[in-house]
Scaffold this active site. Sequence first.
Site, PDB file in Angstrom:
ATOM      1  N   HIS A   1       0.846  -1.197   0.000  1.00 41.98           N
ATOM      2  CA  HIS A   1       0.000   0.000   0.000  1.00 41.98           C
ATOM      3  C   HIS A   1       0.878   1.241   0.000  1.00 41.98           C
ATOM      4  O   HIS A   1       1.782   1.383   0.827  1.00 41.98           O
ATOM      5  CB  HIS A   1      -0.920   0.023   1.217  1.00 41.98           C
ATOM      6  N   SER A   2       0.617   2.155  -0.941  1.00 39.79           N
ATOM      7  CA  SER A   2       1.344   3.407  -1.060  1.00 39.79           C
ATOM      8  C   SER A   2       2.848   3.114  -1.229  1.00 39.79           C
ATOM      9  O   SER A   2       3.224   2.415  -2.153  1.00 39.79           O
ATOM     10  CB  SER A   2       1.048   4.294   0.158  1.00 39.79           C
ATOM     11  N   MET A   3       3.705   3.620  -0.349  1.00 37.53           N
ATOM     12  CA  MET A   3       5.133   3.321  -0.476  1.00 37.53           C
ATOM     13  C   MET A   3       5.378   1.822  -0.551  1.00 37.53           C
ATOM     14  O   MET A   3       6.298   1.355  -1.243  1.00 37.53           O
ATOM     15  CB  MET A   3       5.912   3.898   0.713  1.00 37.53           C
TER      16      MET A   3
END
Length: 255
Positions: free
Chosen positions: A98-100
């Site tokens: 998720h995200s990074m």
Amino acid sequence: MTALNERTSRWIRRFHVADDAAVRLVCLPHAGGSATAYFPFSRAAIAAGLDADVVAVQYPGRQDRLGERCYDDVGAMADAIADDLGPWFDRPVALFGHSMGATLGYEVARRLEARGARPLGLFASACRAPSAQRIEYVHQRDDDGLIAALKELSGTDSAVLGDDELLRMVLPAVRGDYTAVETYRHRAGRELACPIHVLVGDDDPVTEIAEADAWRAHTTGGCVVEVFPGGHFYLNAQLEGVLASVKARLGDWSP
């Protein structure tokens, strides 16, 4: 040989053991996040009938790794995680970031494939494609500016955001994560052979749909983009739907 559920791993944490699962799903947290961000995901996966052993990556500089040096480089962190994952390939492995964590998952997958350990696939959640990175400088803000950025996205545990002393304790890890992701630049080379399933919120201020769609250029194994209602942390409210999607996709990917 020590069983995996008893193995001491620097990077991998497991909250709900599923030794008989057909697949292992390795989950990578967002910037500023920890392995426990995936505790609700792991618990809900059981209720959803997900035939996967869900494990989460614990980055240094937080929780039980609080005293360790934080990483500020995606490549170096991907190297270390890929090295640590070897024993966990006793069954097919898929990655969820998720995200990074999605950018990091992509770089981990590149390293694994270069070693001949091809993952089943990569779930890239709430993240711009590696080739669609923006120039950003949140990591250069002072502490108050960094805290403001965290509160704006509402991704960090609310108990942490409400405790100024605790929040400032984890700020070095948060700054290291933001430095890593904001200084990351995609390096041309062999793209993934495994498929990618992209998940994104329709009101995400960090990831536009076009930037999520650009993941298609990063695999020869096929890419699907799925849009959910919500912002950057749509995952919290849409967990049931996300798990249904993950369950279906793992079924497609499994040999």
